[in-house]
Design an enzyme around this catalytic site. Sequence first.
Site, mmCIF file in Angstrom:
data_model
loop_
_atom_site.group_PDB
_atom_site.id
_atom_site.type_symbol
_atom_site.label_atom_id
_atom_site.label_comp_id
_atom_site.label_asym_id
_atom_site.label_seq_id
_atom_site.Cartn_x
_atom_site.Cartn_y
_atom_site.Cartn_z
ATOM 1 N N ASP A 64 57.798 -86.095 -61.696
ATOM 2 C CA ASP A 64 56.626 -86.099 -62.555
ATOM 3 C C ASP A 64 55.505 -85.219 -62.012
ATOM 4 O O ASP A 64 54.357 -85.377 -62.401
ATOM 5 C CB ASP A 64 56.106 -87.534 -62.725
ATOM 6 C CG ASP A 64 57.163 -88.454 -63.277
ATOM 7 O OD1 ASP A 64 57.718 -88.140 -64.322
ATOM 8 O OD2 ASP A 64 57.430 -89.491 -62.642
ATOM 9 N N ASP B 5 55.384 -93.113 -66.782
ATOM 10 C CA ASP B 5 56.748 -92.652 -66.963
ATOM 11 C C ASP B 5 57.632 -93.893 -67.115
ATOM 12 O O ASP B 5 57.272 -94.971 -66.625
ATOM 13 C CB ASP B 5 57.189 -91.816 -65.762
ATOM 14 C CG ASP B 5 58.605 -91.307 -65.913
ATOM 15 O OD1 ASP B 5 58.928 -90.781 -66.985
ATOM 16 O OD2 ASP B 5 59.379 -91.456 -64.957
ATOM 17 N N CYS C 84 27.529 -83.802 -22.894
ATOM 18 C CA CYS C 84 26.616 -83.040 -23.739
ATOM 19 C C CYS C 84 27.216 -81.668 -24.021
ATOM 20 O O CYS C 84 28.276 -81.308 -23.509
ATOM 21 C CB CYS C 84 25.238 -82.897 -23.086
ATOM 22 S SG CYS C 84 25.278 -81.974 -21.547
ATOM 23 N N CYS D 36 28.138 -79.362 -21.025
ATOM 24 C CA CYS D 36 29.472 -79.518 -20.438
ATOM 25 C C CYS D 36 30.492 -78.675 -21.203
ATOM 26 O O CYS D 36 31.347 -78.009 -20.609
ATOM 27 C CB CYS D 36 29.887 -80.980 -20.445
ATOM 28 S SG CYS D 36 28.787 -82.083 -19.540
ATOM 29 N N CYS E 164 19.528 -82.918 -44.060
ATOM 30 C CA CYS E 164 20.147 -82.132 -42.984
ATOM 31 C C CYS E 164 21.492 -81.579 -43.419
ATOM 32 O O CYS E 164 21.795 -80.400 -43.202
ATOM 33 C CB CYS E 164 20.313 -83.002 -41.736
ATOM 34 S SG CYS E 164 18.773 -83.664 -41.070
ATOM 35 N N ASP F 36 56.668 -91.005 -60.110
ATOM 36 C CA ASP F 36 57.296 -91.116 -58.800
ATOM 37 C C ASP F 36 56.871 -90.016 -57.842
ATOM 38 O O ASP F 36 57.265 -90.000 -56.688
ATOM 39 C CB ASP F 36 58.823 -91.121 -58.926
ATOM 40 C CG ASP F 36 59.359 -89.881 -59.634
ATOM 41 O OD1 ASP F 36 58.612 -88.891 -59.749
ATOM 42 O OD2 ASP F 36 60.512 -89.904 -60.072
ATOM 43 N N CYS G 26 20.017 -87.183 -42.015
ATOM 44 C CA CYS G 26 19.947 -87.624 -43.405
ATOM 45 C C CYS G 26 20.578 -86.561 -44.300
ATOM 46 O O CYS G 26 21.041 -85.517 -43.835
ATOM 47 C CB CYS G 26 18.509 -87.907 -43.841
ATOM 48 S SG CYS G 26 17.455 -86.451 -43.775
#
Length: 956
Positions: free
Chosen positions: A836, A611, A144, A147, A65, A832, A62
């Site tokens: 700009d 523009d 897990c 590993c 955490c 663009d 949640c």
Amino acid sequence: MAPSLRNLQLTAVAGGRRQASDEESGDLEDVRLLDSYEDGNSDKSEGLGMKRIQVRITGMTCAACSNSVEGALRSVDGVLRASVALLQNKADVVFDPNLVKEEDIKNAIEDAGFEAEVLPEPSTIRTKPQGTLVGQFTIGGMTCAACVNSVEGILRDLPGVKRAVVALATSLGEVEYDPTVISKDDIVNAIEDTGFEGSLVQSSEQDKIILGFLECPLRVEALESSNYTSRTLIQECLLKILKNPPTCFVSFTASLFLSIPIFLMQVVCPHIPLLYALLLRQCGPFQMGDWLKWALVTVVQFVIGRRFYVAAGRAFRNGSTNMDVLVVLGTSASYLYSVCALLYGAITGFWSPTYFETSAMLITFVLLGKYLETLAKGKTSDAIKKLVELAPATALLLVRDKGGKNIGEREIDALLIQPGDILKVLPGTKVPVDGVVVWGSSYVNESMVTGESTPVLKEVNLSVIGGTMNLHGSLHVQATKVGSDTVLSQIICLVETAQMSKAPIQKFADFVASIFVPTVVAMSLLTLLGWYFGGVLGAYPEEWLPKNGNYFVFALMFSISVVVISCPCALGLATPTAVMVATGVGASNGVLIKGGDALERAQMVKYVVFDKTGTLTQGKASVTTAKVFNGMERGEFLTLVASAEASSEHPLAKAIVEYTRHFHFFDEPSTTKDAQKNNKESNYSGWLLDVSDFSALPGKGVQCFIDGKQVLVGNRKLLTENGVSIPKFAEDFVVELEESGKTGILVAYDSTLIGVLGVADPLKREAAVVVEGLTKMGVKPVMVTGDNWRTARAVAREVGIQDVRAEVMPAGKADVIRSFQKDGSVVAMVGDGINDSPALAAADIGMAIGAGTDIAIEAAEYVLMRNNLEDVITAIDLSRKTFTRIRLNYVFAMAYNVIAIPIAAGLFFPWLRIALPPWAAGACMALSSVSVVCSSLLLRRYRKPRLTTILEITVE
């Protein structure tokens, strides 16, 4: 792009209002980072030498955490910024590598009680200094953290290995090693010694190690000599993960399998005499039914429900609380009371009712809610999954001999395509990668990538996008971008990054989550004490008590219901799920959103600044008038002007050169298409005059010298500053052009005005309707341009814009933006993305329109793939609908707790005689978060406003 503009462009960052200036631009690096809502000054914190990593975090449930993880990271000396995404279980960390290492960041997260793994950087393989190499690899079959630790431990102990990082979530790893000490084969052998099967791939350009395993969905052995990058691997593995069922389904089914017998013994068996007699049979100190319930519930409580105890313990060690704490408190109270009631009955002979079924059903319903929540959250990532699936698995490679002649074709894995390969794209198949058409003609449907519904004609020398659908004719396409360089991969990367970012409104949920659980526990304790002492003091009659019950049991059931019905998860999911869906929906409509903060600001836009050239207009300027004043021949005049403008990148300059080139071709006796095509370059350079001392003057024009005489091409200001007088007849002619919406370009040669060119850039067909639509939405449109006032007013009048700012220099556009921001208004700039850049960077919301395949525009938070102003409406409308949905989510989540907690506490029991059993309260809690996610999923039904309905949009 001019260097100054590029520097200004790099000042753009994702969060907060930004100031773009030349002074700042020199100190900033082009680093795109995910912003949290607290990083308003992120542009000052991102300096040279900073490093960014992403960390996969396991165990968060949640918002509380994620808050605790962020707090732990930010407390580390050297960490500048840390943003934690709950839904993605990732942290994005910016730190100073001179003060803190990756391992320190990982340890800080683990010290907070969560599992952490540093993810490899999603970039191509890097060659390290001093002879070290970095290899990237995939790892399948890991289940897990053990590993991961095993593989990392083996790799780090190898001589010559400088660094090894393995990520469980993405099945990716990275090894930095010294090739003079250890070879790639040695690394593969070391992996195989751990019990995994490894495969090695040698890239023709980069030193790559890709270790694939039996369970991995990718056939790594087929990737030899490929350019398969880590981003592609991530996408493929992500697709596999999205297709697999969540692991919590297994826990739910196991819990359900054990809970059903308990429920049957409690509800059904009393109505079946034979079975009930067996359950009542005495077996030692307890009845047979009690033994069975105790045994079954113990498995559910401590084996299947172990995950809740582990998560709750982790939270307690970190000094925080979360939903798992509530589940553990509720189920443990029910379980322990039932056990105590049995033991007390065996000792005293006074038997109280047990509530084993409450514990089992609670855990079952919570797991069901987790499973449904996981499924629902998976749907929020459908946009990414669909984008990943766009890329075809195979391609037709044209095989050529040494002379370049086609001698056949061969179907290959799309992963093996390399830049320069010629691919055959049949009708009805997808374009494998980005490339350029070298033969053929066909219409291609690009809607799945750009949002453009109309098929686009593709001919020789035109570019195509990987993942788009070829409709009619066959095409031969030369691959230009593959792997992570393709437009499709960049879009996926951008959407993933946006979905990890936090919207500022999330701060509210994080605050509530930080105090939610302690508040609920306090309310539960008050409920217990209130009902217990109320009964002891005679505040309510004994008839309210359950059969064989007492005041403590009666109060305890209300107290447990309060604990388990409360749901902090719904609040934590309200914003991120909606942002995930919205960014995915935007991408499918050609509107790329670079974060939740940009999405939130867009719904508050008060001004949209356009523009003129290329934004309101089509950007296809053409010369409509060429007036010569001094008797010079027309062709000679055009050649002089085109020679001066040939070195300029301005759209008007290109229009003049193109007009002159066609004028020369038209005068030639033989101008077939093939002749024009084959001799275009030679003809282009053949008629231009030699130019010296050329200079482009922004906002004015160009100047140069031809045959030793000065040539000026530009506006009045340019000529006036150089002492060239403008006769009244010439001024009247220019005014006439400007009042008709055209741009008048004056030409002076040897300090004398010799002519005027009229250039027109037609308006986009949807411009006027979009401007009126914005006005209806309560947004004020503004036009800013470097053009003269008459032309600007004529264009503004045609599209319906009242507020016009003309004759504004490129750097001055940013000042116009800031002038609107002074009163706190939110301003969007549409341009663009190149010329700009200062204005886009200064605006609260920068929208780069017509980006096409250039989606990596740093100065814009919104990238509009199509060159269509309707997408401006779509961007704002999607933002408003998203945050309307977020507010509804918050109202629902808050209302749920405000209503549900009093009911669970028995507030209405004295009048209605309705008590909510704890297992039913658990079911309500489980479904509340699912309901919020499903509410966010309704955004998937979003349809962008059509041009014909824009005018019906009203102010919300």
